[in-house]
Design an enzyme around this catalytic site. Sequence first.
Site, PDB file in Angstrom:
ATOM      1  N   GLY A  83       0.830  -1.197   0.000  1.00 50.05           N
ATOM      2  CA  GLY A  83       0.000   0.000   0.000  1.00 50.05           C
ATOM      3  C   GLY A  83       0.863   1.244   0.000  1.00 50.05           C
ATOM      4  O   GLY A  83       0.547   2.250  -0.655  1.00 50.05           O
ATOM      5  N   SER A  84       1.960   1.183   0.718  1.00 52.28           N
ATOM      6  CA  SER A  84       2.843   2.350   0.820  1.00 52.28           C
ATOM      7  C   SER A  84       3.381   2.756  -0.543  1.00 52.28           C
ATOM      8  O   SER A  84       3.373   3.947  -0.896  1.00 52.28           O
ATOM      9  CB  SER A  84       4.036   2.039   1.729  1.00 52.28           C
ATOM     10  OG  SER A  84       3.613   1.567   2.974  1.00 52.28           O
ATOM     11  N   TYR A  99      -3.455   7.212   7.572  1.00 58.53           N
ATOM     12  CA  TYR A  99      -2.242   6.390   7.434  1.00 58.53           C
ATOM     13  C   TYR A  99      -2.207   5.889   5.993  1.00 58.53           C
ATOM     14  O   TYR A  99      -2.999   5.042   5.598  1.00 58.53           O
ATOM     15  CB  TYR A  99      -2.270   5.205   8.414  1.00 58.53           C
ATOM     16  CG  TYR A  99      -0.970   4.423   8.407  1.00 58.53           C
ATOM     17  CD1 TYR A  99       0.041   4.714   9.316  1.00 58.53           C
ATOM     18  CD2 TYR A  99      -0.740   3.401   7.483  1.00 58.53           C
ATOM     19  CE1 TYR A  99       1.251   4.008   9.311  1.00 58.53           C
ATOM     20  CE2 TYR A  99       0.458   2.699   7.465  1.00 58.53           C
ATOM     21  CZ  TYR A  99       1.444   3.008   8.379  1.00 58.53           C
ATOM     22  OH  TYR A  99       2.640   2.310   8.374  1.00 58.53           O
ATOM     23  N   ASP A 117      -7.893   5.739  -1.026  1.00 61.53           N
ATOM     24  CA  ASP A 117      -6.928   4.752  -0.514  1.00 61.53           C
ATOM     25  C   ASP A 117      -7.732   3.582   0.033  1.00 61.53           C
ATOM     26  O   ASP A 117      -8.317   3.646   1.119  1.00 61.53           O
ATOM     27  CB  ASP A 117      -6.066   5.398   0.574  1.00 61.53           C
ATOM     28  CG  ASP A 117      -5.122   4.391   1.223  1.00 61.53           C
ATOM     29  OD1 ASP A 117      -5.302   3.166   1.013  1.00 61.53           O
ATOM     30  OD2 ASP A 117      -4.213   4.818   1.954  1.00 61.53           O
ATOM     31  N   GLU A 118      -7.770   2.509  -0.759  1.00 57.73           N
ATOM     32  CA  GLU A 118      -8.557   1.329  -0.400  1.00 57.73           C
ATOM     33  C   GLU A 118      -7.633   0.183  -0.012  1.00 57.73           C
ATOM     34  O   GLU A 118      -7.973  -0.992  -0.173  1.00 57.73           O
ATOM     35  CB  GLU A 118      -9.442   0.934  -1.595  1.00 57.73           C
ATOM     36  CG  GLU A 118     -10.304   2.086  -2.086  1.00 57.73           C
ATOM     37  CD  GLU A 118     -11.800   1.843  -1.962  1.00 57.73           C
ATOM     38  OE1 GLU A 118     -12.173   0.718  -1.588  1.00 57.73           O
ATOM     39  OE2 GLU A 118     -12.574   2.778  -2.214  1.00 57.73           O
ATOM     40  N   VAL A 119      -6.452   0.536   0.482  1.00 55.34           N
ATOM     41  CA  VAL A 119      -5.467  -0.503   0.811  1.00 55.34           C
ATOM     42  C   VAL A 119      -6.013  -1.438   1.886  1.00 55.34           C
ATOM     43  O   VAL A 119      -5.871  -2.658   1.786  1.00 55.34           O
ATOM     44  CB  VAL A 119      -4.133   0.151   1.244  1.00 55.34           C
ATOM     45  CG1 VAL A 119      -3.193  -0.874   1.842  1.00 55.34           C
ATOM     46  CG2 VAL A 119      -3.484   0.837   0.045  1.00 55.34           C
ATOM     47  N   LYS A 120      -6.671  -0.875   2.899  1.00 52.63           N
ATOM     48  CA  LYS A 120      -7.236  -1.770   3.915  1.00 52.63           C
ATOM     49  C   LYS A 120      -8.670  -2.162   3.594  1.00 52.63           C
ATOM     50  O   LYS A 120      -9.063  -3.300   3.811  1.00 52.63           O
ATOM     51  CB  LYS A 120      -7.160  -1.130   5.298  1.00 52.63           C
ATOM     52  CG  LYS A 120      -7.473  -2.120   6.406  1.00 52.63           C
ATOM     53  CD  LYS A 120      -7.270  -1.564   7.808  1.00 52.63           C
ATOM     54  CE  LYS A 120      -5.838  -1.609   8.256  1.00 52.63           C
ATOM     55  NZ  LYS A 120      -5.651  -1.083   9.620  1.00 52.63           N
ATOM     56  N   THR A 162      12.548  -3.298  -8.897  1.00 48.87           N
ATOM     57  CA  THR A 162      12.924  -4.476  -9.682  1.00 48.87           C
ATOM     58  C   THR A 162      11.827  -5.536  -9.764  1.00 48.87           C
ATOM     59  O   THR A 162      11.609  -6.114 -10.818  1.00 48.87           O
ATOM     60  CB  THR A 162      14.193  -5.125  -9.078  1.00 48.87           C
ATOM     61  OG1 THR A 162      15.173  -4.103  -8.966  1.00 48.87           O
ATOM     62  CG2 THR A 162      14.727  -6.237  -9.955  1.00 48.87           C
TER      63      THR A 162
HETATM   64  C1  LIG Z   1      -5.316   2.799   4.438  1.00 46.60           C
HETATM   65  C2  LIG Z   1      -3.922   2.296   4.339  1.00 46.60           C
HETATM   66  N1  LIG Z   1      -3.130   2.740   3.356  1.00 46.60           N
HETATM   67  C3  LIG Z   1      -1.862   2.320   3.199  1.00 46.60           C
HETATM   68  C4  LIG Z   1      -1.313   1.425   4.090  1.00 46.60           C
HETATM   69  C5  LIG Z   1       0.096   0.953   3.910  1.00 46.60           C
HETATM   70  O1  LIG Z   1       0.081  -0.352   3.458  1.00 46.60           O
HETATM   71  P1  LIG Z   1       1.398  -1.263   3.571  1.00 46.60           P
HETATM   72  O2  LIG Z   1       1.707  -1.380   5.025  1.00 46.60           O
HETATM   73  O3  LIG Z   1       0.992  -2.541   2.923  1.00 46.60           O
HETATM   74  O4  LIG Z   1       2.464  -0.580   2.821  1.00 46.60           O
HETATM   75  C6  LIG Z   1      -2.090   0.942   5.148  1.00 46.60           C
HETATM   76  C7  LIG Z   1      -1.517   0.027   6.141  1.00 46.60           C
HETATM   77  O5  LIG Z   1      -2.010  -0.181   7.207  1.00 46.60           O
HETATM   78  C8  LIG Z   1      -3.430   1.388   5.276  1.00 46.60           C
HETATM   79  O6  LIG Z   1      -4.217   0.948   6.269  1.00 46.60           O
END
Ligand SMILES: Cc1ncc(COP(=O)(O)O)c(C=O)c1O
Length: 438
Positions: free
Chosen positions: A109-110, A136, A238-241, A295
């Site tokens: 996600g980062s 976050y 940001d839909e990572v979580k 990479t």
């Molecule tokens: C909403 C959101 N975005 C980004 C991230 C970052 O993801 P990652 O730790 O997989 O890089 C997180 C991690 O908790 C998150 O909750």
Amino acid sequence: MPSLYDRDGVALSKLQKLRFFPLALTGGHGSYVVDETGRDLLDLSASWGAVSLGHSHPALIEAVSGALQNQAGASVLSATNEAAVDLAERLLDLTPGIGDRKVWLGHSGSDANETVARAVTAATGRQRIITFTGAYHGGTAGSMAVSGHSVQTHAEKSDGLISLHYPDPYRPVDGDTTGASVLETLKHRFETDAPPQDVAAVFIEPIQSDGGLIVPPPGFLKQLCDLCKNHGILTVSDEVKVGVGRTGRFTCADHEGFVPDFITMGKGLGGGLPISAAIGPAEIMDFATSFSMQTLHGNPICAAAGKAVLDTIHTENLLENAAKTGGYLIQSLRQLMQSHELIGDVRGRGLTIGVELVETRDSKEPAARAAAKIVYRAFELGLIHYYVGMNSNVLELTPPLNLSAQEVDEAISILSKAIQDTVAGRVPDDVLMGFEGW
Ligand SMILES: Cc1ncc(COP(=O)(O)O)c(C=O)c1O
């Protein structure tokens, strides 16, 4: 013979640890993990939402071993591969968006959020970004630069970052339960010190996750996006979580009635393997070459895992399960409120759930120490979950999307006992030594 957990203490750096109790894993199956003593523990975190299909799902085993048996290189940098292209095509089909869009594949996600933050500013020439207190977006320099979480006070912020309150219906600032004052503040900033033509994008968590699992007031995000779009400011969900089906819909933005320009995904997309995606307008995603690459980006093994997750969500009706079982979990947690005064609020969508703990319901004083003891005691009793929030007092539940109703019952019974033991003073302070959490 030292334990696995002790060996970890000697060999692995603290820089990447966020520990709540001494958990050392040797395996897992379905919603359970197995610890070094051979004990099964019900995992309602799913490694912070990453293990979306449960542990060792047959579809993931088959996809990953198949991809490794005939390995099509390791990345998309200088050669493409079918798994990466398939995954990108599937993501374009599954997500909403306007006009030509493209997919960027990463590991986390980062890196997805960092890529979007860098690309929107570089491509538009607008330097500023809007974010929220408590947001976050990741743990790399570029994703921390657009975040607002208290755990990252050490991080350098992006130039001219505009930080807004995330409207929290449970803790409204100045009585504003709708987020209207946040929109007024933004309009005022646009007219004074933050001209909109300097702003490239707004980063939105459609449920603010690590900030405390805050579900925004109805309509707020749609109004925010409309306001930004009127000024040519790009919207990033940001839909990572909360994406990839976790809320009962494929994207969480869908619940809020807005169509973002960009969507970022990670965690559950790989079912436990490292893969992330940013999906956005082609003119930004193609504005330069070799602008954001590593990479192993577009790795065919991880992309095969991503495809297997998407297939399984479809074949096993996991959106429906997340909505239904998540609804049952929320309802069961709300019932627990009747016997536990400590629970101030239960909220969430589908299988993205927060339980906010307070000293008393009248004072709403955050019960951070109780949260730390409850997750510790639950671990002793066989349940894994963690706490989040700017006040460290919100229990977070992000289980596998195929969680069953029986597993909900088991989790509720353990959690209830963990709360009882904590309230009764049966969890000594010293168990928390060395487990700072957030
Ligand atoms: C909403 C959101 N975005 C980004 C991230 C970052 O993801 P990652 O730790 O997989 O890089 C997180 C991690 O908790 C998150 O909750």
